[in-house]
Design an enzyme around this catalytic site. Structure first.
Site, PDB file in Angstrom:
ATOM      1  N   SER A 660      45.106 -19.106  11.254  1.00  0.00           N
ATOM      2  CA  SER A 660      46.421 -18.843  10.660  1.00  0.00           C
ATOM      3  C   SER A 660      46.882 -19.923   9.680  1.00  0.00           C
ATOM      4  O   SER A 660      47.961 -19.827   9.118  1.00  0.00           O
ATOM      5  CB  SER A 660      47.459 -18.625  11.751  1.00  0.00           C
ATOM      6  N   LYS A 703      56.546 -19.563  16.403  1.00  0.00           N
ATOM      7  CA  LYS A 703      56.396 -20.327  15.160  1.00  0.00           C
ATOM      8  C   LYS A 703      57.729 -20.426  14.433  1.00  0.00           C
ATOM      9  O   LYS A 703      58.094 -21.482  13.921  1.00  0.00           O
ATOM     10  CB  LYS A 703      55.365 -19.654  14.252  1.00  0.00           C
TER      11      LYS A 703
END
Ligand code: ADP
Length: 754
Positions: A660, A703
Site C-alpha cells: 500500500s 489509516k
C-alpha cells in the site's frame, strides 16, 4: 397276534411289562382281553407304525400274553419266548415266526447271584439316580436280572443296536454277562455325573460365596463412609460421580473401564494417578444438556450497551445473531469472528454476550498454539497426557453450553506435529462437533450447544477453510472522542472501583483525559488507555491514603506526575515540505500510523539502495515506483543513470511490508526528480501498478484515524476504497479532505508536482 413295535428298549422273555390301555387299543384296534397274544418286534430306528417295513425290523422278537387288566389305565403283559420273525405286516397285525431256543449254559443260582450283586451296586447309588427317593422300593421289586435291565432300558448308556444284541444272544451266560456289563457301566456313568455335578455345585457355591463376600464388603465400606464422609475412598467417589454425571453411554463405559483398572492398580500402583486424573476430568465435565433458556432481546441489548460504549455495527450484528438463536430455539448459531486491533473490546464483548444470554463465559487463548494436541488433547498413552484446550475450557465453564471465546485464532501456528487449524475446524463445524472426540478423553462429547466466538487482529493469517466457516465482524479502532467517552464512562470508574476510590474523591478533567489519549497512548484500541487509568488511580490511592488531600483533581499539569511517564513521541506531520519526502499511511497490528518515505540521490552509477527493514512486497513496489517514474519523466533519465538512489523508511527497527505504499513511493520519487516538495499536511495510501493505476488497500479506517491524530489535513485514497468510507467515523471525515484517485498522475497533479 397283536404286533407291538419297540424302539431302543431291552425286551427279554420271562418278564412282566406294563402298558397304557389306550396305546394297546390303538395297536390292536380292539379292547384288551386277558389271553391276547402279542409279538414284540424291535425297530432299527424310530418310525410311525404305518411306515414300518420289514427292513426296519430286527430279525429276533419276543412273544407275550396279556395277563392283567386293571380298572385304571394299565394292562400287564408277560413275555414268553424269543422268536425269529419270517414275515411281518405291522398294519394288518399279521406275522409268521419260529420259536428260538435259549442255550442254558448257566444255573439259576448263578444268574441270581449276578442279579443280587448288580442290585446291591445299584442300591448303593440309588439316591443318585434320576428317579430319586422311590428308587429303593422299586429296585427291591425286581425279580430277575432280566426284569431289571428291561426296567432300566432308558437309563442305559448303550446304543439301541447293543440293546437288541442282548435279546439276540442265544447263550444265557453271555446274555447275563452283557446285561451285567451294561448295568455296571450305567452305575459308573451315574457316579461320574454325580461327581461332576457335585464339583459343579461346589464351584457355584464358590462364586455365590465370593459375590456374597463382596456385597458384604461393600455394605461395610458404605457404613464406614457414612461415618467419615470426609474420607470417602476415591473409588467410591468416582463410582458415584460416574453415575450422577449424566455421561453418555460410551463415556460411561470408558470411565467404568478406567475405574476397574484403578481398583486393580491400587492406591500405590504407579498408574493410579493417571487414572485418577482421567476420571477426575471426565466426571467433572457437565454432560447433561442445558435446557434452552428464553432470550430477552431487550435485556440483551441493554447489557451490551451498558458495558460497551460505541461499537454500533458489531452490537447490531450480535443482536441479530441472538434474535436468530431465539427464533430457532438453538443454543448456537453462526460462528462469529471479531476482527480488530488489540483493545477494541473483542474479548470483553464476548463476556457481555454470555451475560446477556445468561450462560457461562469461558475464554480459550489460541495464540502460539502449534500442536494439534493442544486443541484436541494428547492420547492417554503419552507421558503427561492432557486434555486439549477446548475440553479444558468446557470443564472450566462448568456447563455444556458456555459462550466460548477462542482468542487470537490468527496466531495459530503449524508444525510437524499436525495442524491445529484443522482440529479447530472440527470443533467449529456444526456437522461434526456433536461428537467431538478429544484424544485424551477418547470418547465423544457434544459441543453443538457451545456458542463459539473467535477473535483475531487480522484475517490475513487465518487459513481459508477456517475463515470460510466464520462470519467476520470488524471492530474498528476508536476515535479520540470515543476513547474519551470510554475512559469517562467505563475505564476510569472501573479502575477507581477496583482500587477502592469512591467517586467524589478523584476527578479527572476532560482536557486531561484528552491529553492522555493523544499524548500518552498510541493505539486504535483502549488497552493503553486502560493501563494509564489504572496507574492514575494507583497514584491517587497513595495520595488519598497518605491523607495529602481529600479530593484529588487531575488536570493537564498533574498528568506527568500521576502517570509516571513522559508523553509518547508521535510522528506528527512535518513542519515544511522537502522534495523527495512524502507522508504515507500504514496499517499495523496495533492500528494505523503515518510513515515518512524518504528518497535521496547521491553521485553514482544508477544503483538502488533500500533501507528501513522493508519486506519483499514493499521492495518490489519500490522497484515498480522507480520504473514508473523513469517512464513518466523520460527527460530525467540522466539523473537516474548518473546517481545512486537511496530509499529509506524511518523507524528502522520496525519491519514494514505490504503493497500500500506504492503511490507514496512513486510520489516521493517524482518529487525528488522534479525538485518540487509535497505539502507536509498531505498523506496518501494505495497500491500502484506499472501503468500508474491506483489499486485498493485494507485498513482504511485505521489509516484515516492515524492521519487525523498526526495532524494531516488531506488524504489521497484509491477510488475503489470509497465504499469503505461508510465505516469511517464522521468525526474523522470532518477533519480530513479525502480525495479518491484512479491514477497516480492525479496525485502528482493535485500535489503540484506535475
Ligand atoms: P481485545 O480483545 O479487542 O484485545 P479487550 O476486550 O481485551 O480487547 O478490551 C480491553 C479493555 O478495554 C477491556 O477492559 C474492555 O472492557 C475495554 N473496552 C474495550 N472497548 C470498550 C468499549 N467500547 N466500551 C467500554 N470498554 C471497552
Amino acid at each position: 397276534m397283536i404286533i407291538v413295535p419297540a424302539y431302543d428298549l431291552v425286551v427279554l422273555p420271562g418278564i412282566h411289562l406294563y402298558f397304557k390301555k389306550a396305546y394297546y387299543r390303538e395297536l390292536a384296534q380292539k379292547e384288551p382281553e386277558i389271553g391276547d397274544n402279542i409279538v414284540f418286534i424291535l425297530l432299527k430306528q424310530h418310525k410311525e407304525r404305518r411306515e414300518i417295513t420289514e427292513e426296519d425290523i430286527f430279525p429276533v422278537g419276543v412273544t407275550g400274553i396279556v395277563d392283567e387288566i386293571d380298572g385304571e389305565d394299565n394292562i400287564g403283559i408277560r413275555t414268553i419266548s424269543r422268536i425269529t420273525l419270517n414275515q411281518v405286516d405291522v398294519v394288518e397285525n399279521r406275522v409268521q415266526f419260529v420259536e428260538r431256543a435259549d442255550i442254558e449254559d448257566i444255573s439259576e443260582q448263578e444268574i441270581d447271584k449276578h442279579f443280587k450283586d448288580v442290585r446291591n451296586a445299584i442300591l448303593k447309588f440309588s439316591n443318585q439316580f434320576q428317579w430319586g427317593i422311590i428308587a429303593r422300593q422299586y429296585i427291591l421289586n425286581w425279580k430277575s436280572i432280566f426284569e431289571m435291565i428291561s426296567s432300566l432300558s432308558t437309563q442305559l448308556n448303550i446304543t439301541s443296536e447293543e440293546k437288541y444284541k442282548i435279546l439276540e444272544e442265544d447263550m444265557i451266560s453271555q446274555r447275563v454277562a452283557m446285561i451285567e456289563k451294561a448295568l455296571y457301566e450305567m452305575i459308573e456313568v451315574t457316579k461320574i455325573n454325580g461327581e461332576a455335578e457335585k464339583a459343579l455345585t461346589e464351584s457355584h457355591q464358590m462364586v455365590y460365596r465370593e459375590e456374597a463376600l463382596k456385597r458384604q464388603i461393600e455394605f461395610l465400606q458404605k457404613q464406614l463412609d457414612d461415618m467419615h464422609p470426609e474420607s470417602v475412598s476415591d473409588i467410591r467417589k468416582f463410582e458415584q460421580k460416574i453415575q450422577s454425571s449424566g455421561m453418555n453411554a460410551i463415556a460411561k463405559k470408558e470411565a467404568e473401564k478406567v475405574l476397574n483398572r484403578m481398583k486393580q492398580e491400587g492406591q500405590n500402583g504407579h498408574e493410579y494417578g493417571i487414572l485418577y486424573d482421567y476420571l477426575d476430568f471426565t466426571t467433572s465435565l457437565s454432560w447433561e444438556k442445558a435446557p434452552f433458556a428464553r432470550i430477552n432481546l431487550k435485556r440483551a441489548e441493554k447489557i451490551l450497551d451498558e458495558e460497551h460504549y460505541g461499537l454500533k455495527k458489531p452490537k447490531q450484528r450480535i443482536i441479530q445473531q441472538i434474535a436468530v438463536m431465539a427464533l430457532n430455539k438453538k443454543q448456537s448459531g453462526s460462528i462469529l469472528l471479531f476482527v480488530g486491533a488489540p483493545g477494541t473490546g473483542k474479548t470483553s464483548i464476548g463476556q457481555s454476550i454470555a451475560k446477556a444470554l445468561q450462560r457461562p463465559y469461558v475464554r480459550v487463548s489460541l495464540g502460539g498454539v502449534k500442536d494439534e494436541a493442544e486443541i484436541r488433547g494428547h492420547r492417554r498413552t503419552y507421558v503427561g497426557a492432557m486434555p486439549g484446550r477446548i475440553m479444558e475450557g468446557i470443564k472450566r465453564s462448568g456447563a455444556s453450553n458456555p459462550v466460548m471465546v477462542l482468542d487470537e485464532v490468527d496466531k495459530l501456528g503449524k508444525d510437524y506435529s499436525g495442524d491445529p487449524s484443522s482440529a479447530l475446524l472440527e470443533v467449529l463445524d456444526p456437522e461434526q462437533n456433536s461428537t467431538f472426540t478429544d484424544h485424551y478423553m477418547n470418547v465423544p462429547y457434544d459441543l453443538s450447544d457451545v456458542l463459539f466466538i473467535c477473535t483475531a487482529n487480522s484475517t490475513d493469517t487465518i487459513p481459508e477453510p477456517l475463515l470460510n466457516r466464520m462470519e467476520v465482524i470488524a471492530f474498528q479502532g476508536y476515535t479520540a472522542s470515543e476513547k474519551l467517552q470510554i475512559a469517562k464512562k467505563h475505564l476510569l470508574p472501573k479502575a477507581m472501583h477496583s482500587m477502592g476510590i469512591i467517586p467524589g474523591n478523584l476527578k479527572v478533567s476532560d482536557v486531561a483525559l484528552r491529553k492522555i489519549i493523544s499524548d500518552y497512548t498510541m493505539e486504535s484500541g483502549v488497552r493503553g488507555l486502560k493501563k494509564r487509568m489504572d496507574t492514575l488511580c494507583r497514584n491517587a490511592a497513595v495520595k488519598l491514603v497518605k491523607g495529602e488531600k481529600e479530593t484529588i483533581t487531575v488536570g493537564i499539569k498533574q498528568l506527568k506526575e500521576m502517570l509516571d511517564q513522559k508523553p509518547i513521541r508521535h510522528d506528527n506531520a512535518l513542519k515544511e515540505g522537502i522534495p523527495g519526502i512524502v507522508t504515507g499511511l500504514a496499517w499495523t497490528q496495533a492500528g494505523g500510523d503515518i510513515l515518512f518515505l524518504e528518497t535521496m540521490l547521491t553521485k553514482g552509477k544508477g544503483n538502488i539502495m533500500i533501507t528501513g527493514q522493508l519486506g519483499d512486497v514493499m521492495k518490489e513496489s519500490a522497484q515498480v515506483a522507480v520504473s514508473l517514474v523513469k517512464s513518466m519523466y523520460p527527460d530525467k533519465a540522466d539523473i537516474f543513470a548518473q546517481n545512486d538512489l537511496h530509499i529509506h523508511v524511518p523507524a528502522g527497527a520496525v519491519p514494514k511490508d505490504g503493497p500500500s505504499a506504492g503511490v507514496t513511493l512513486t510520489t516521493a520519487l517524482a518529487s525528488l526528480v522534479t525538485g518540487k516538495a509535497v505539502s507536509p499536511k498531505v498523506a496518501m495510501t494505495g497500491e500502484v501498478s506499472l501503468r500508474g493505476g491506483v489499486m485498493p488497500i485494507g485498513g482504511l479506517t485505521e489509516k484515516l484515524m492515524a492521519a487525523v491524530r498526526a495532524g494531516i489535513t488531506t488524504v489521497f485514497i484509491p477510488r475503489d476504497n470509497v465504499e469503505d468510507l461508510e465505516d469511517v467515523a464522521e468525526e474523522v471525515k470532518r477533519k480530513l479532505e479525502i480525495i479518491p484517485v484512479t491514477m497516480v498522475t492525479e496525485v502528482l497533479q493535485e500535489t503540484g508536482i506535475q
